[in-house]
Design a protein around this motif. Structure first.
Motif: not given
Ligand SMILES: [Zn+2]
Length: 413
Positions: A310-326, A345-353
């Motif tokens: 959970x962060x403050x004032x982070x661009x959603x593009x950064x959240x997206x990048x972090x999620x996809x990278x994880x 803003x909220x992003x959720x990523x889930x990798x295969x499996x």
């Protein structure tokens, strides 16, 4: 021809204070009062030039119009005045600006005709913003525009006399009048000493030197005509002062002479481009490192690795990048939120499996906040309005929810 007492400006454009009598009051639409004087030097709107402003007694003159039959001048006032003798004042700044631009327009029209065979079809005189004239002409090169401007200023510096007089229709045929089709009986000619003859009823300078200077600002296409924007006199001085002041401020900021400013700005722009590219590259590397760290610190919940932040004032593009990278790692769920002002803003990523539908989980988490978003099984993005308490609640809900999810199907044990 005797001058009408309703058009005395023709006789003397520098008469800016005069005595007169109110002979009639005319109620006007909008609740304003119009008055007719026995004699007036005020200029009424016409011929591409706007009315004079000023005062009649204590009342401000808001507009000056010709009556429908052109026989009288109606002065529109902001308040009632008493009938009888009054003193009237014409706003000299506005009048002089109109005189300068109107004379400049005659001069410029003649220069376009002489240099480029381009006749003027209409003109608009403005004292406080560039005046315009429309030419029957194809586009004109910068060099040709400059030659016209040079000729016009040469005539200004020669300080030629600007005369005005009335001629009959037959007398007018002997004069090289620019717009000959406008000639009727007893027409007023405004002559720039043998250089230009124009049929005109406006207010003009009496010497070309009073125009001061003339500058073509720009041209633009207007249907099949070429519109020329130009400035003269007081307005040109203001434009010069503003430009000069801006240049001086920029020169001081760049610590260079004004003549070297263009080079300095271009160099600065190249440096900025290069630095921005380096910065973007460095930021990219930093985010990759951060994602790596986050993944390493993740918590295994129900046999899938969960990375929450959970962060403050982070661009959603950064959240997206972090999620996809994880989520480059299998069996991983990444969930990041950021609060900016009153927006979460909220992003959720889930990798295969990972066995979680990311878009569906995102909508489930946003629902209590009235938020909106969407996505597919591998990634979801959305947001809604909220504050720090609601953001903390959202993250807590997510954590609790992850504990209740069934483990991935192919998970061992
Ligand atoms: Zn004129």
């Amino acid at each position: 021809m005797p001058i009408s007492p309703q058009l005395l400006y023709i006789q003397d454009p520098f008469m800016l204070e005069f005595e007169a009598s109110v002979v009639e009051k005319v109620p006007l639409p909008g609740g304003h009062l119009g008055v007719i004087l026995d004699r007036t030097y005020f200029y009424p709107t016409g011929g591409g030039q706007e009315y004079d402003t000023g005062h009649i007694g204590d009342a401000a003159v808001l507009d000056v119009q010709k009556s429908k039959d052109n026989s009288t001048i109606i002065h529109v006032l902001d308040r009632d005045i008493s009938v009888g003798r009054i003193t009237a004042h014409i706003d000299s700044d506005r009048r002089i600006r109109h005189m300068q631009h109107h004379t400049a327009q005659h001069l410029l029209s003649q220069c376009f005709l002489r240099q480029l065979d381009a006749p003027t079809v209409s003109a608009n005189i403005n004292g406080y913003s560039p005046s315009t004239l429309d030419l029957d002409s194809p586009p004109i090169s910068k060099t040709d525009l400059q030659s016209v401007e040079i000729l016009a200023n040469d005539v200004i510096f020669q300080n030629l006399q600007v005369k005005s007089y009335f001629v009959s229709k037959s007398e007018s045929t002997g004069l090289p009048i620019r717009k000959a089709d406008a000639i009727h009986e007893d027409i007023r000619i405004v002559e720039i000493d043998s250089f230009d003859y124009s049929a005109c009823a406006g207010t003009h300078c009496t010497q070309t030197g009073s125009i001061g200077i003339l500058k073509i600002a720009r041209t633009e296409r207007q249907n099949d005509k070429l519109r020329v924007h130009f400035i003269a006199g007081k307005q040109a001085l203001e434009a010069f002062r503003e430009t000069f002041d801006t240049l001086n401020r920029l020169s001081a900021a760049f610590s260079v002479h004004p003549r070297d400013l263009e080079t300095a700005v271009l160099q600065q722009s190249l440096v900025l481009d290069s630095v921005q590219k380096q910065l973007a590259s460095a930021r990219h590397e930093m985010l990759k490192l951060e994602a790596h760290q986050l993944y390493r610190d993740g918590e295994t919940i129900r046999q899938r690795l969960c990375v929450l932040g959970a962060y403050e004032n982070r661009p959603v593009e950064e959240l997206r990048f972090l999620a996809l990278e994880c989520c480059r790692h299998p069996c991983t769920l990444a969930l990041f939120s950021s609060l900016s002002g009153s927006k979460i803003s909220l992003v959720v990523g889930c990798s295969p499996g990972g066995g979680v539908k990311a878009g569906q989980l995102l909508q489930e988490l946003l629902q209590p906040f009235g938020g909106r978003g969407g996505g597919d099984d591998s990634f979801g993005q959305g947001g809604g309005s909220g504050n720090s308490v609601q953001q903390a609640a959202l993250m807590q809900n997510a954590y609790q929810l992850l504990k209740t999810l069934p483990p991935p199907e192919n998970a061992a044990g």
